[in-house]
Design a protein around this motif. Structure first.
Motif, short mmCIF file in Angstrom:
data_model
loop_
_atom_site.label_atom_id
_atom_site.label_comp_id
_atom_site.label_asym_id
_atom_site.label_seq_id
_atom_site.Cartn_x
_atom_site.Cartn_y
_atom_site.Cartn_z
N ILE B 282 -14.85 3.55 14.52
CA ILE B 282 -15.61 3.46 16.01
C ILE B 282 -16.56 2.39 15.80
N LEU B 292 -17.57 1.48 24.51
CA LEU B 292 -17.22 3.01 24.50
C LEU B 292 -16.67 3.59 25.80
N LYS B 330 -26.14 2.58 7.25
CA LYS B 330 -25.17 2.65 8.37
C LYS B 330 -25.80 3.29 9.78
N ALA B 331 -26.37 4.51 9.39
CA ALA B 331 -26.76 5.13 10.54
C ALA B 331 -27.80 4.39 11.64
N ILE B 334 -25.99 1.88 13.58
CA ILE B 334 -25.33 2.39 14.63
C ILE B 334 -26.24 2.58 15.73
N VAL B 335 -27.43 3.32 15.78
CA VAL B 335 -28.37 3.72 16.48
C VAL B 335 -28.85 2.27 17.16
N CYS B 338 -26.45 0.78 19.40
CA CYS B 338 -26.42 1.49 20.71
C CYS B 338 -27.54 1.27 21.36
N LEU B 339 -28.71 1.09 21.05
CA LEU B 339 -29.99 0.94 21.64
C LEU B 339 -30.04 -0.49 22.42
N SER B 342 -28.04 -0.51 25.44
CA SER B 342 -28.62 0.27 26.69
C SER B 342 -29.60 -0.37 27.43
N VAL B 344 -31.41 0.64 29.72
CA VAL B 344 -33.10 1.29 30.06
C VAL B 344 -33.77 0.33 28.75
N PHE B 345 -33.19 0.50 27.63
CA PHE B 345 -33.95 0.07 26.43
C PHE B 345 -34.39 -1.36 26.71
#
Lengths: 316, 359
Positions: B282, B292, B330-331, B334-335, B338-339, B342, B344-345
């Motif tokens: 993913i 996504l 890795k985490a 990912i975040v 995503c940010l 976004s 809004v971000f």
């Protein structure tokens, strides 16, 4: 059909499945219908139950949290390491762990709400982060040997039939009572249901949508950390690989308990029934000396059955 | 820093708000691949400076060896899974069950090789059958019962590992000397054209899939279903069949990955085979510029995303980061991705920079 409200059907089915499983097993296996088995159902799955309560709230609000298993693993190894290797007092360590879990949950909730990120992805990041941090704290299991743990381990409430409940199931049962009240008798609980039912309507009704959503993930983070602490109490040790993939079990328990995955519909009591079904299936495979893979498959089939049932009921 | 370059790129690519930027946005959309490529280049340059041995390639027995080859070899599973995941995500779905399907396919292969004399002629059709059954189950749940893809595939994710363990009798089946099969061994460890055979597998899968979706209208149909299901149905696209087909394809990719994995370790380890690979896949797809929410997809982007992920991991291992701790960066990636995607971000950041400029 009119006799029974539609929304109760999943809950009643769950109850029926549980009664059927338990009585069938009692007839089939000698000694199954004993308080020992009942005590076991609760003791062995106390931490799963605690995190399933949090998961119920998250799913009711229309979200999902994949990070719980990792947070439990992280908490268990953190607590064990700080107590054993750094000689800190358990109460102090527990407060650190609970604070970390809470802040972690709040951060994920904030990311999900403020930046409108998919809960699935953010908590997936949380899953990786917490699991990696767990191994960073200590890559192997740590034993806990502390007078406080000995004293707590001695706690045993007799429940009749010679069986006793230890500290872990007691924590779970107390939390369950609190969650029942919070979900069904407080403003916060009603807000959670409203947001899960229809977030836009909740906004239009001037409900504090953002605050409630962040709160739900915060509570779940707190409960995951608490589940991790409960795990150390039950096992007298911590291990970074503890509770791997537990989030899937927690979601399965919640869904089998009749909570709708799209949010807004479900009961905390249903989660309790889901947990009992889950635990009973594992007890049966144990009694029948079947492989545990059978239990995993059975839970998958139940999960499928309940999801399809929910679809049928809420078709309109 | 590599992390940042990825998202900012994707972020800009999907920003539709300002009309004045329309033209540059369109240009960026056309070259979404630029950003994953740039970040890959950044990681590689970093490695070139700090880990000179990274680019060393030596020839032994007519085959190439080295870190780069290693990245391609180890990354092959991620790349193959990402191919299937790309098409699933393009229809607006997601497939969490690929890791469990990998475990099932490895278990089936090991069982056939150790318990029967049938060899690969039985392994391949059985593996194919696993793919069709698993994919069809996911697809029917999503397309006909309209269950959210995360949940529908979660069922197989949970029970699939149980099925795999049941097949192997809850032990690790070792494909030892007596059950040695040349062709099976070749899948994960063989060399072709001087490169690991896994490279040939993923390259041919990539080329065939790419040609198939772009030379026929299938790719367009998939994007259409992902962008607007109702409109697609109204215009005569068999949306349900498209969905079932992509889930079967994802399961097919998972089965191939499972065979590679078990061939690699000469065993079927149902506890560990394919754990968390669905998340890696993913991740590769999202980094590669496929949203996504479904719609437009890029197989090339996913390929680069998967290679980028593997390069990052190999770099971390080279620096002595334990493989158990590697999920932390890795985490964060990912975040961060995503940010940066976004809306809004991005508005927040823009406002922040705007203020800075006024001061």
């Amino acid at each position: 059909m009119k006799l029974i409200p539609k929304k109760w059907i999943p809950l009643l089915t769950t109850a029926a499945v549980f009664v059927f499983l338990f009585s069938a097993a009692s007839m089939r296996f000698e000694g199954f219908a004993s308080m020992y088995v009942v005590a076991d159902l609760f003791s062995e799955n106390a931490f799963l139950g605690i995190t399933a309560i949090g998961m119920t709230l998250v799913i009711l609000s229309g979200g999902i949290d994949l990070s719980v298993g990792s947070v439990i693993g992280f908490t268990s190894i953190l607590v064990a390491t700080l107590i054993t290797d750094h000689q800190m007092s358990p109460v102090f360590v527990w407060s650190i762990a609970l604070a970390l879990g809470t802040v972690f949950g709040a951060l994920m909730g904030a990311l999900i709400h403020v930046y409108r990120l998919p809960a699935f992805l953010v908590t997936l990041g949380g899953l990786f982060l917490a699991r990696g941090m767990a191994f960073y704290v200590k890559p192997e299991a740590v034993q806990i040997d502390h007078p406080v743990y000995d004293r707590l381990g001695d706690i045993a409430i007799p429940i009749g039939g010679g069986a006793e409940l230890g500290i872990a199931p007691l924590i779970f049962l107390v939390l369950f009572m609190i969650a029942l009240v919070v979900a069904h008798y407080t403003r916060f609980g009603r807000n959670v249901y409203a947001i899960g039912g229809d977030e836009e309507s909740a906004v239009l009704m001037c409900l504090p949508v953002g605050r409630t959503k962040v709160c739900v993930y915060t509570i779940n983070g707190f409960l995951s950390a608490l589940a991790g602490i409960t795990m150390t109490l039950y096992m007298d040790s911590g291990n970074p690989i503890n509770a791997t993939a537990l989030e899937l079990d927690a979601i399965a328990v919640v869904v089998i308990g009749g909570t709708l995955l799209t949010g807004g519909v479900g009961y905390i009591a249903g989660t309790m029934l889901g947990l009992l079904i889950y635990a009973t299936i594992y007890q049966i495979t144990f009694f029948a000396s079947l492989r545990s893979s059978i239990a995993t498959i059975a839970i998958g089939v139940l999960l499928l059955g309940f999801i399809v049932l929910q679809k049928m009921i809420h078709r309109d | 820093m590599t992390d940042h370059s990825v998202p900012s790129t994707t972020a800009e690519a999907i920003q539709p708000s300002e009309a004045s930027n329309r033209i540059s946005v369109i240009r960026l959309m056309g070259s979404r691949l630029v950003w994953p490529l740039v970040s890959l280049a950044v990681v590689l340059v970093f490695n070139a400076i700090f880990i000179p041995s990274f680019f060393a390639v030596e020839v032994r027995d007519g085959a190439f060896y080295g870190s780069l080859i290693d990245v391609l070899n180890r990354g092959s599973i991620g790349i193959i899974l990402a191919m299937g995941m790309t098409l699933v995500i393009a229809t607006g779905g997601v497939d969490l069950s690929v890791g469990s399907v990998m475990a099932i396919s490895g278990a089936v292969a090991a069982l056939i090789l150790t318990e029967t004399q049938l060899g690969m002629w039985a392994v391949l059709p059985c593996a194919l059958l696993v793919a069709v059954l698993a994919g069809a189950m996911n697809g029917v749940l999503v397309a006909y019962l309209k269950i959210q893809p995360i949940i529908a595939t979660l069922i197989l994710m949970v029970s699939g590992r149980g099925i795999a363990k049941f097949i192997t009798g809850e032990k690790i089946i070792t494909i030892g000397d007596d059950s040695y099969n040349y062709f099976f061994d070749f899948i994960g460890k063989g060399h072709l054209f001087g490169l690991p055979f896994t490279v040939t597998i993923f390259l041919s899968l990539f080329v065939v899939t790419g040609l198939f979706v772009r030379m026929t209208s299938l790719g367009l149909f998939i994007e259409s279903v992902g962008a607007n299901e109702t409109a697609s149905r109204a215009s005569g696209i068999a949306d349900k069949w498209i969905k079932i087909a992509v889930y079967i394809f994802a399961a097919f990719c998972a089965v191939i990955a499972g065979l590679i994995d078990s061939s690699n370790i000469n065993a079927a380890d149902t506890m560990n085979a394919g754990v968390f690979t669905e998340l890696d896949a993913i991740f590769a797809v999202v980094v590669g510029g496929t949203a996504l929410t479904g719609g437009r997809f890029s197989l090339t982007g996913s390929l680069i995303g998967a290679v980028l992920l593997q390069t990052l991991m190999t770099t971390l291992y080279t620096y002595g980061v334990p493989s158990d701790v590697a999920p932390v960066p890795k985490a964060i990636v990912i975040v961060a991705v995503c940010l940066l995607q976004s809306q809004v971000f991005r508005t927040h950041v823009r406002r922040l920079f705007g203020k800075g400029a006024k001061r």
